[in-house]
Design an enzyme around this catalytic site. Structure first.
Site, PDB file in Angstrom:
ATOM      1  N   CYS A 170       0.834  -1.212   0.000  1.00  0.00           N
ATOM      2  CA  CYS A 170       0.000   0.000   0.000  1.00  0.00           C
ATOM      3  C   CYS A 170       0.869   1.263   0.000  1.00  0.00           C
ATOM      4  CB  CYS A 170      -0.993  -0.011   1.163  1.00  0.00           C
ATOM      5  SG  CYS A 170      -2.272   1.256   0.976  1.00  0.00           S
ATOM      6  N   HIS A 185      -3.576  -5.390   0.022  1.00  0.00           N
ATOM      7  CA  HIS A 185      -3.249  -5.636   1.426  1.00  0.00           C
ATOM      8  C   HIS A 185      -3.183  -7.121   1.791  1.00  0.00           C
ATOM      9  CE1 HIS A 185      -3.503  -1.448   2.906  1.00  0.00           C
ATOM     10  NE2 HIS A 185      -4.358  -1.307   1.911  1.00  0.00           N
ATOM     11  N   GLU A 187      -1.597  -8.317   4.139  1.00  0.00           N
ATOM     12  CA  GLU A 187      -1.569  -8.430   5.604  1.00  0.00           C
ATOM     13  C   GLU A 187      -2.972  -8.608   6.178  1.00  0.00           C
ATOM     14  OE1 GLU A 187      -2.344  -3.999   5.230  1.00  0.00           O
ATOM     15  OE2 GLU A 187      -1.453  -5.611   4.055  1.00  0.00           O
TER      16      GLU A 187
END
Length: 243
Positions: A111, A214, A216
């Site tokens: 990001c 993303h 994560e």
């Protein structure tokens, strides 16, 4: 003596303006740990000697999400929508990136990570996608963030395409800025349906990848997100073994 030394991954810290404190989303260290790395959260430092020491110690660096990149990094005037910046992070990450490239230490950007990498290497950013690149693609989705927000098309014969073996990929998305002009030396690996750059890599580096989405958030339920973390940690393991 340790029988197996895990690659040490330095994770760039997040900064909370209101609390004046460091913080971290668990998905970043969890993704690294699940891939076989040992995550450590770095201090927010601009001191050259400390940065060189971090590069000497860490086997890879994960450039995380967070604040808007300061427009001065890419030589632009600040737009009204660019309101949350952290110049300490900008300066630290630009300097650390330079050292990581110099030492060929693996880097993964996520990001904001793709944005600071592109800007620090001479590219530019859209400061507010809804105004500068309006489209029907939802780049700023609402939670939950572990589901698909839109599709990206992978560029054939790039490392991400080779890793995933896919032509298109569903990704999550939560950002209002993005890569505009790609920096010299970086190559596009994926684009959204509206043409926005979604992944970059540096061919001259052993491993310097960055994605706009993303992993994560999605690594627990998405195998492709785990593959990205694994490719990064494996590259860092190779760097550690070459020291």
């Amino acid at each position: 003596m340790l029988e197996h030394k895990k690659p040490l991954i330095g994770i760039l810290p997040l900064w909370d303006d209101k609390r004046e404190s460091f913080w971290m989303l668990p998905g970043y260290p969890e993704g690294v740990s699940e891939a076989g790395g040992l995550p450590v959260i770095l201090p927010l430092t601009e001191e050259p000697g400390e940065l060189r020491q971090l590069v000497a110690v860490c086997d890879g660096f994960l450039f995380t999400g967070g604040h808007d990149v300061s427009p001065w990094v890419y030589g632009a005037e600040q737009a009204p929508e660019t309101t949350q910046c952290c110049e300490r992070r900008d300066r630290m990450e630009a300097a650390l990136l330079e050292l990581a490239i110099e030492t060929d230490t693996p880097v993964l950007g996520i990001c904001r990570g793709i944005q600071i990498i592109n800007a620090a290497l001479g590219g530019t950013l859209y400061q507010h996608i809804p105004r500068e690149l309006p489209s029907g693609v939802e780049h700023h989705m609402k939670p939950p963030y572990d589901v698909v927000g839109h599709q990206v098309t992978l560029v054939p014969n790039t490392p991400l395409w080779e890793l995933l073996g896919l032509e298109t990929l569903g990704v999550n998305s939560f950002h209002h800025q993005g890569v505009k002009d790609t920096a010299p030396g970086l190559t596009v690996m994926a684009r959204a349906e509206d043409g926005l750059v979604e992944a970059l890599y540096r061919p001259e580096s052993h491993f310097l990848w960055a994605v706009q989405w993303h992993p994560e958030y999605s690594h627990k339920k998405d195998a492709n997100s785990r593959k990205i973390f694994s490719a990064f940690v494996q590259a860092a393991g190779g760097a550690e073994n070459s020291r």
